[in-house]
Scaffold this motif. Sequence first.
Motif, mmCIF file in Angstrom:
data_model
loop_
_atom_site.group_PDB
_atom_site.id
_atom_site.type_symbol
_atom_site.label_atom_id
_atom_site.label_comp_id
_atom_site.label_asym_id
_atom_site.label_seq_id
_atom_site.Cartn_x
_atom_site.Cartn_y
_atom_site.Cartn_z
ATOM 1 N N ASP A 68 21.166 91.661 -47.995
ATOM 2 C CA ASP A 68 20.060 92.294 -48.700
ATOM 3 C C ASP A 68 18.744 91.616 -48.329
ATOM 4 N N TYR A 69 18.805 90.295 -48.126
ATOM 5 C CA TYR A 69 17.592 89.553 -47.775
ATOM 6 C C TYR A 69 18.006 88.270 -47.068
ATOM 7 N N ARG A 70 17.177 87.837 -46.104
ATOM 8 C CA ARG A 70 17.457 86.605 -45.359
ATOM 9 C C ARG A 70 16.158 85.828 -45.226
ATOM 10 N N THR A 81 20.807 83.506 -47.703
ATOM 11 C CA THR A 81 21.215 84.890 -47.549
ATOM 12 C C THR A 81 21.508 85.444 -48.933
ATOM 13 N N LEU A 121 9.491 85.083 -53.288
ATOM 14 C CA LEU A 121 9.025 85.723 -52.063
ATOM 15 C C LEU A 121 7.647 86.297 -52.334
ATOM 16 N N ASP A 137 7.326 87.757 -45.118
ATOM 17 C CA ASP A 137 7.199 87.092 -46.418
ATOM 18 C C ASP A 137 7.141 85.574 -46.288
ATOM 19 N N GLY A 153 12.335 87.992 -44.776
ATOM 20 C CA GLY A 153 12.047 89.417 -44.681
ATOM 21 C C GLY A 153 12.158 89.916 -43.264
#
Length: 163
Positions: A68-70, A81, A121, A137, A153
């Motif tokens: 979903d986001y890193r 992660t 973020l 980000d 991001g």
Amino acid sequence: MPVALLYGCGDGETAANQTQPAPTTAIATPVDTNSTANAAVAAAPPYPTPPKPLVSRETPPPRPAPPDYRAIGTEPFWAVTIRGSTATLERPDQVPLRFAVRADGDDKAVRYQGEGFAMTLTPGPCSDGMSDAIWSDRVQVAFGEGTLKGCGGERDAMREEVP
């Protein structure tokens, strides 16, 4: 001592006129139980082994779903992660740390928070300090061992060097 199996003795009719019984699986009975060959025949299963399924070389194996986001950081190196409601913090020579998190935010920042973990973020260009890549980000991670700063991001194309 060899074992011989005989199949079908005719009564003199021609092969075209004979009706053959349906073939069945025959199991040989060992004649000499001390023979290694006879032991192998006796131990064989009474049915054939099913064939292995064919593997298609055209279909690639399924890939894991993207996170979903890193986020990443340098000096020291680290990565976070986010997958669903789990944040995983990875650092070299350390056991990965997993935290249950929930996301909230507003138009200024997004926050992932959980027991002993917070990640904020904020939008804006961010350089990871090691490459010429720009990330979408700026990221700050706070956990039991301290605070880490980095980028996350979307990774933009390499920026052009200005002479």
